[in-house]
Design a protein around this motif. Structure first.
Motif, PDB file in Angstrom:
ATOM      1  N   HIS A 144      33.198  12.725 -25.722  1.00  0.00           N
ATOM      2  CA  HIS A 144      33.345  14.065 -26.134  1.00  0.00           C
ATOM      3  C   HIS A 144      32.348  14.887 -26.157  1.00  0.00           C
ATOM      4  O   HIS A 144      31.174  14.388 -26.909  1.00  0.00           O
ATOM      5  CB  HIS A 144      33.982  14.065 -27.540  1.00  0.00           C
ATOM      6  CG  HIS A 144      35.101  15.394 -27.817  1.00  0.00           C
ATOM      7  ND1 HIS A 144      36.261  15.299 -28.159  1.00  0.00           N
ATOM      8  CD2 HIS A 144      34.281  16.473 -27.976  1.00  0.00           C
ATOM      9  CE1 HIS A 144      36.647  16.682 -28.321  1.00  0.00           C
ATOM     10  NE2 HIS A 144      35.504  17.446 -28.395  1.00  0.00           N
ATOM     11  N   ALA A 145      32.290  16.074 -25.615  1.00  0.00           N
ATOM     12  CA  ALA A 145      31.027  16.987 -25.455  1.00  0.00           C
ATOM     13  C   ALA A 145      31.238  18.232 -26.239  1.00  0.00           C
ATOM     14  O   ALA A 145      32.240  18.593 -26.292  1.00  0.00           O
ATOM     15  CB  ALA A 145      30.653  17.451 -23.941  1.00  0.00           C
ATOM     16  N   ILE A 155      29.431  21.860 -26.392  1.00  0.00           N
ATOM     17  CA  ILE A 155      28.886  22.653 -25.677  1.00  0.00           C
ATOM     18  C   ILE A 155      28.727  24.062 -26.134  1.00  0.00           C
ATOM     19  O   ILE A 155      29.680  24.390 -27.108  1.00  0.00           O
ATOM     20  CB  ILE A 155      29.139  22.768 -24.236  1.00  0.00           C
ATOM     21  CG1 ILE A 155      30.381  23.489 -23.818  1.00  0.00           C
ATOM     22  CG2 ILE A 155      29.035  21.397 -23.551  1.00  0.00           C
ATOM     23  CD1 ILE A 155      30.786  23.483 -22.471  1.00  0.00           C
ATOM     24  N   LEU A 178      25.581  21.107 -17.559  1.00  0.00           N
ATOM     25  CA  LEU A 178      27.052  21.172 -17.514  1.00  0.00           C
ATOM     26  C   LEU A 178      27.276  19.953 -16.343  1.00  0.00           C
ATOM     27  O   LEU A 178      28.565  19.718 -16.335  1.00  0.00           O
ATOM     28  CB  LEU A 178      27.569  22.592 -17.309  1.00  0.00           C
ATOM     29  CG  LEU A 178      27.400  23.284 -18.594  1.00  0.00           C
ATOM     30  CD1 LEU A 178      28.241  24.640 -18.100  1.00  0.00           C
ATOM     31  CD2 LEU A 178      27.862  22.679 -19.702  1.00  0.00           C
ATOM     32  N   VAL A 222      27.611  16.991 -18.276  1.00  0.00           N
ATOM     33  CA  VAL A 222      28.956  17.189 -19.125  1.00  0.00           C
ATOM     34  C   VAL A 222      30.282  16.809 -18.044  1.00  0.00           C
ATOM     35  O   VAL A 222      31.041  16.047 -18.603  1.00  0.00           O
ATOM     36  CB  VAL A 222      28.942  18.479 -19.618  1.00  0.00           C
ATOM     37  CG1 VAL A 222      30.445  18.568 -20.316  1.00  0.00           C
ATOM     38  CG2 VAL A 222      27.755  18.635 -20.814  1.00  0.00           C
ATOM     39  N   SER A 223      29.965  17.370 -17.018  1.00  0.00           N
ATOM     40  CA  SER A 223      31.439  17.088 -16.276  1.00  0.00           C
ATOM     41  C   SER A 223      31.609  15.680 -15.628  1.00  0.00           C
ATOM     42  O   SER A 223      32.632  15.623 -15.715  1.00  0.00           O
ATOM     43  CB  SER A 223      31.210  18.058 -15.163  1.00  0.00           C
ATOM     44  OG  SER A 223      30.109  17.726 -14.108  1.00  0.00           O
ATOM     45  N   SER A 271      32.114  13.538 -19.730  1.00  0.00           N
ATOM     46  CA  SER A 271      33.029  13.872 -20.731  1.00  0.00           C
ATOM     47  C   SER A 271      34.596  14.032 -20.327  1.00  0.00           C
ATOM     48  O   SER A 271      34.775  14.398 -19.174  1.00  0.00           O
ATOM     49  CB  SER A 271      32.688  15.301 -21.434  1.00  0.00           C
ATOM     50  OG  SER A 271      31.352  15.322 -21.884  1.00  0.00           O
ATOM     51  N   ILE A 273      36.201  18.243 -23.977  1.00  0.00           N
ATOM     52  CA  ILE A 273      34.859  19.210 -24.272  1.00  0.00           C
ATOM     53  C   ILE A 273      35.341  20.387 -25.427  1.00  0.00           C
ATOM     54  O   ILE A 273      36.491  20.663 -25.191  1.00  0.00           O
ATOM     55  CB  ILE A 273      34.331  19.847 -22.973  1.00  0.00           C
ATOM     56  CG1 ILE A 273      34.002  19.039 -22.011  1.00  0.00           C
ATOM     57  CG2 ILE A 273      33.493  20.873 -23.350  1.00  0.00           C
ATOM     58  CD1 ILE A 273      33.712  19.394 -20.497  1.00  0.00           C
ATOM     59  N   GLU A 300      38.819  24.368 -26.261  1.00  0.00           N
ATOM     60  CA  GLU A 300      38.656  22.856 -25.874  1.00  0.00           C
ATOM     61  C   GLU A 300      39.802  22.548 -24.737  1.00  0.00           C
ATOM     62  O   GLU A 300      41.032  23.034 -24.672  1.00  0.00           O
ATOM     63  CB  GLU A 300      39.026  22.122 -27.234  1.00  0.00           C
ATOM     64  CG  GLU A 300      38.754  20.551 -27.274  1.00  0.00           C
ATOM     65  CD  GLU A 300      39.243  19.882 -28.412  1.00  0.00           C
ATOM     66  OE1 GLU A 300      38.236  20.301 -29.732  1.00  0.00           O
ATOM     67  OE2 GLU A 300      39.963  18.936 -28.555  1.00  0.00           O
ATOM     68  N   TYR A 327      36.826  19.533 -18.618  1.00  0.00           N
ATOM     69  CA  TYR A 327      35.807  20.238 -17.811  1.00  0.00           C
ATOM     70  C   TYR A 327      36.514  21.229 -16.986  1.00  0.00           C
ATOM     71  O   TYR A 327      36.136  22.440 -16.785  1.00  0.00           O
ATOM     72  CB  TYR A 327      34.825  19.651 -17.056  1.00  0.00           C
ATOM     73  CG  TYR A 327      33.814  20.211 -16.365  1.00  0.00           C
ATOM     74  CD1 TYR A 327      32.680  20.726 -17.204  1.00  0.00           C
ATOM     75  CD2 TYR A 327      33.913  20.767 -15.125  1.00  0.00           C
ATOM     76  CE1 TYR A 327      31.680  21.479 -16.392  1.00  0.00           C
ATOM     77  CE2 TYR A 327      32.692  21.358 -14.487  1.00  0.00           C
ATOM     78  CZ  TYR A 327      31.735  21.866 -15.189  1.00  0.00           C
ATOM     79  OH  TYR A 327      30.710  22.617 -14.685  1.00  0.00           O
TER      80      TYR A 327
END
Length: 241
Positions: A24-25, A27, A197, A200-201, A204, A207, A218, A221
């Protein structure tokens, strides 16, 4: 949960639900409240309001050390290793903490030699098997972050909070660390703060986007990256989106 400083809310009414076994990110632009959230989750800061639960247990009033013993451990944005110790010694120090041998300085090294095998296994897991005898100060920045992940794993966490694990890295170091995080996430929960990112992509499943201390949105991505409010929040800030 919320955190205010003399009436200013760094985080306000942030409601996070982290699914066990997921990545879980968090950002958001600089100053969005991400690190403050991490500090509250690990009890470096006590929430002004709200509660924090780990595996159904209310940890809101527990000290940081107790939270770590329950399995919630974090890494920091700046690599935190002992520069004059070797990689093996760095991991062994973490293992000594885990197994209650931290303060037995008067005992011979033979008393903790049983930890060497586990320390070596952790170094192999993060790709530092050939650097066991190398001082941490001699490692590249990417390898220092890998060593920090090894010391975090030595505490046998069920939940790992990673604060910008690729910050300051050259392009050549980002993929190995991203691959390492994906590897260690297979049997534990990861919460990650990350400005890159593309990282992240690739990592995750869920997000949460923060802006000015509050949840903006939320989702996956694909969902958050196409949200007009998220795009507007990043304009003039992080340029990866």
């Amino acid at each position: 949960m919320s955190k205010s400083f003399n009436g200013f809310y760094a985080v306000k009414d942030v409601d996070l639900k982290i699914r066990r076994g997921s990545v879980h990110a968090l950002i958001g632009p600089n100053g969005a409240g991400k690190t403050t959230c991490f500090n509250m989750l690990t009890k470096a800061l006590r929430p002004t309001t709200g509660q924090i639960f780990l595996e159904g247990k209310d940890i809101s009033r527990l000290p940081t050390s107790d939270v770590a013993r329950l399995g919630l451990v974090r890494s920091f944005q700046i690599s935190a290793t002992f520069p004059n110790l070797t990689c093996l010694e760095n991991v062994r120090v973490a293992l000594q903490s885990k197994y209650g041998k931290s303060f037995r300085f008067w005992r011979s090294l033979r008393a903790i030699s049983d930890l060497n095998e586990r320390a070596m296994a952790l170094l192999l897991e993060v790709g530092l098997g050939d650097s066991a005898s190398v001082p941490a100060s001699d490692l590249s920045y990417g390898k220092k972050r890998a060593l920090e992940i090894a010391t975090t794993l030595a505490l046998d966490p069920s939940v790992m909070l990673l604060d910008e694990p690729t910050a300051g890295m050259g392009h050549e170091d980002i993929k190995p660390i991203t691959d390492l995080i994906a590897k260690v996430s297979k049997d534990r929960t990861i919460v990650i703060i990350e400005h890159n990112l593309s990282v992240v992509s690739s990592l995750s499943e869920r997000i949460t986007v923060l802006k000015q201390g509050q949840v903006l949105t939320e989702g996956t991505y694909a969902e958050v990256s196409s949200d007009p409010e998220v795009i507007a929040a990043y304009m003039g800030g992080v340029d990866e989106l």
